[in-house]
Design a protein around this motif. Structure first.
Motif, PDB file in Angstrom:
ATOM      1  N   GLY A  84      41.188  30.799  28.303  1.00  0.00           N
ATOM      2  CA  GLY A  84      41.100  30.614  29.744  1.00  0.00           C
ATOM      3  C   GLY A  84      39.766  30.365  30.242  1.00  0.00           C
ATOM      4  N   THR A  85      39.573  30.071  31.379  1.00  0.00           N
ATOM      5  CA  THR A  85      38.216  29.819  32.229  1.00  0.00           C
ATOM      6  C   THR A  85      38.331  30.590  33.471  1.00  0.00           C
ATOM      7  OG1 THR A  85      38.905  27.735  33.217  1.00  0.00           O
ATOM      8  CG2 THR A  85      37.698  27.392  31.266  1.00  0.00           C
ATOM      9  N   THR A  86      37.464  31.326  33.875  1.00  0.00           N
ATOM     10  CA  THR A  86      37.152  32.141  35.137  1.00  0.00           C
ATOM     11  C   THR A  86      35.936  31.863  35.858  1.00  0.00           C
ATOM     12  OG1 THR A  86      36.193  33.773  34.040  1.00  0.00           O
ATOM     13  CG2 THR A  86      38.744  33.984  34.045  1.00  0.00           C
ATOM     14  N   LEU A  87      36.059  31.987  37.069  1.00  0.00           N
ATOM     15  CA  LEU A  87      34.687  31.878  37.719  1.00  0.00           C
ATOM     16  C   LEU A  87      33.584  33.125  37.405  1.00  0.00           C
ATOM     17  CD1 LEU A  87      36.021  30.936  41.362  1.00  0.00           C
ATOM     18  CD2 LEU A  87      34.925  29.622  39.664  1.00  0.00           C
ATOM     19  N   GLU A  88      32.366  32.607  37.154  1.00  0.00           N
ATOM     20  CA  GLU A  88      31.562  33.594  36.858  1.00  0.00           C
ATOM     21  C   GLU A  88      31.015  34.260  38.316  1.00  0.00           C
ATOM     22  OE1 GLU A  88      28.545  32.587  34.242  1.00  0.00           O
ATOM     23  OE2 GLU A  88      29.917  31.613  32.789  1.00  0.00           O
ATOM     24  N   MET A  89      30.465  35.773  38.036  1.00  0.00           N
ATOM     25  CA  MET A  89      30.010  36.179  39.239  1.00  0.00           C
ATOM     26  C   MET A  89      28.556  35.662  39.519  1.00  0.00           C
ATOM     27  SD  MET A  89      31.372  40.215  38.522  1.00  0.00           S
ATOM     28  CE  MET A  89      30.793  40.606  40.437  1.00  0.00           C
ATOM     29  N   VAL A  90      28.265  35.761  40.780  1.00  0.00           N
ATOM     30  CA  VAL A  90      26.986  35.151  41.167  1.00  0.00           C
ATOM     31  C   VAL A  90      26.346  36.574  41.817  1.00  0.00           C
ATOM     32  CG1 VAL A  90      27.435  32.740  41.570  1.00  0.00           C
ATOM     33  CG2 VAL A  90      27.980  34.507  43.580  1.00  0.00           C
TER      34      VAL A  90
END
Length: 94
Positions: A84-90
């Motif tokens: 799966g792919t998730t958005l990374e925290m910024v």
């Protein structure tokens, strides 16, 4: 079962009994008419009268629709082996 004429002949010596039998016959006739009227009202629903469907309380109408789809056997969510792919925290969210 005795017929009406036979019963009246047996009670011919007592006019009160005859009057009582006649009153019972008239009551039976009235109640029978009332019963048929109530049964006809009870048998009405939205399909055979102008009543709205919301008044159909005890109808055994159409059953709820059931899906024709077959179960696939897979678990819900992401499948096994899928990366799966998730958005990374910024650091600085806008």
């Amino acid at each position: 079962m005795m017929k009406r004429e036979e019963i009246l002949a047996l009670c011919a010596s007592n006019p009160e009994v005859i009057a009582y039998i006649i009153s019972l016959e008239s009551q039976i006739k009235e109640l029978t008419e009332r019963l048929t009227a109530l049964e006809s009202r009870l048998n009405q629903n939205s399909r055979n009268s102008s009543k709205p469907p919301s008044t159909d309380y005890f109808s055994k109408g159409k059953p709820n629709p059931k899906s024709l789809r077959k179960k696939s056997g897979k678990k819900p969510g992401g499948q096994e082996g899928h990366s799966g792919t998730t958005l990374e925290m910024v650091d600085n969210p806008e």
